[in-house]
Motif scaffolding. Structure first.
Motif, short mmCIF file in Angstrom:
data_model
loop_
_atom_site.label_atom_id
_atom_site.label_comp_id
_atom_site.label_asym_id
_atom_site.label_seq_id
_atom_site.Cartn_x
_atom_site.Cartn_y
_atom_site.Cartn_z
N TYR A 1 102.32 6.76 104.90
CA TYR A 1 102.01 5.53 104.12
C TYR A 1 100.39 5.74 103.94
CZ TYR A 1 105.81 2.86 105.86
OH TYR A 1 107.20 2.21 105.95
N ILE A 15 97.13 2.85 103.60
CA ILE A 15 96.42 1.54 103.26
C ILE A 15 95.33 1.66 102.00
CG2 ILE A 15 94.93 -0.34 104.05
CD1 ILE A 15 95.87 0.45 106.93
N ILE A 60 100.07 0.52 101.20
CA ILE A 60 100.07 -0.94 101.97
C ILE A 60 98.82 -1.47 100.97
CG2 ILE A 60 99.70 -2.22 103.79
CD1 ILE A 60 101.03 0.27 105.11
N ALA A 65 99.82 -6.67 101.52
CA ALA A 65 99.49 -7.12 102.67
C ALA A 65 98.62 -8.26 102.37
CB ALA A 65 98.79 -6.29 103.64
N LEU A 86 100.19 -6.83 109.27
CA LEU A 86 99.13 -5.69 109.39
C LEU A 86 98.35 -6.15 110.52
CD1 LEU A 86 97.83 -3.24 108.58
CD2 LEU A 86 96.88 -4.51 106.60
#
Ligand code: PEP
Length: 241
Positions: A84, A86, A118, A157, A220
């Motif tokens: 992943y 962010i 994300i 998110a 998150l």
């Protein structure tokens, strides 16, 4: 995994090497599965990946490769068995001047390397007070997603900026309404359903109440994930409730 909630820990620029060693010793006592994603600083990622934990970078470069001192590319992250990244956290938008355009470039680079994204979106207090929350979220989603040829692997998110690190959270009803709006906009843009997480002062004391929100697909967590014990309490509620 499709319908299971996920819990992402954004450790930000916290913890030293010895604190990370202790943290990993603590989480090693539990049996975490694919629902949990750890996002420590880059330098600590191999320690988590080496133990089999699912991991995310906190950021990636907006360039593919080359002479960009201090940056880390999507390809480098992906080559470290990190699943992943962010992208678009409000701290990056605010302190590092990341524009919607830069965020879109980063999403494209991440997806090209098969990283799951994300994508953080959220309104400031001023925007909320001016009743502009939905307008802001729609703009952030549209500029990030419109025209992409691939949406699989993108998780949103929703992080109201005024809730990050402040101990304040919106009401459950507010979060539920906003997530419904976000899901509708996503569907309008790409005709697909993407997971939508909530972030902003989630902790071991409020998680039981937050976790009753019907349409949230996970959380998150910032500050509260830097304590292995507190983070574990949050995970247990989400995974078992
Ligand atoms: C974050 O920074 O993504 C976050 C949610 O922080 P906190 O949980 O500390 O509000």
């Amino acid at each position: 995994m499709e319908n299971k909630k996920i819990v992402v820990g954004n450790m930000k620029m916290n913890l030293t090497a010895s604190e990370i060693d202790n943290y990993i010793k603590e989480i090693d006592k539990y049996d975490y599965n694919e629902q949990v994603v750890f996002c420590p600083s880059y330098i600590y990622l191999p320690s988590f990946v080496g133990k089999g934990y699912r991991c995310g970078a906190q950021n990636i470069a907006s360039y593919e490769l080359g002479a960009y001192t201090g940056e880390v590319s999507a390809r480098q992250v992906s080559s470290m068995k990190i699943d992943y990244t962010i992208i678009g956290h409000s701290e990056r938008r605010n302190y590092f001047n990341e524009t919607d355009e830069i965020i879109r470039t980063k999403i494209t680079l991440a997806l090209k390397e098969n990283l799951k994204v994300i994508l953080c979106i959220g309104e400031t207090l001023e925007q909320r007070d001016a009743l502009k929350t939905y307008e802001v979220l729609k703009r952030q989603l549209t500029s990030a997603l419109k025209g992409l040829d691939k949406f699989q692997g993108i998780i949103i998110a929703y992080e109201p900026i005024w809730a990050i690190g402040t101990g304040k959270t919106p009401t459950n009803q507010d979060i539920e309404d906003t997530i419904s709006f976000i899901k509708k906009i996503i569907n309008d843009i790409c005709g697909q359903e993407l997971k939508v997480l909530y972030g902003g002062s989630v902790n071991d004391e409020n998680i039981t109440k937050l976790n009753t929100i019907k349409n949230v697909d996970g959380y998150l967590v910032g500050g509260a994930c830097t304590s292995a014990e507190r983070f574990n309490k949050i995970i247990e509620v989400v995974v078992n409730q």
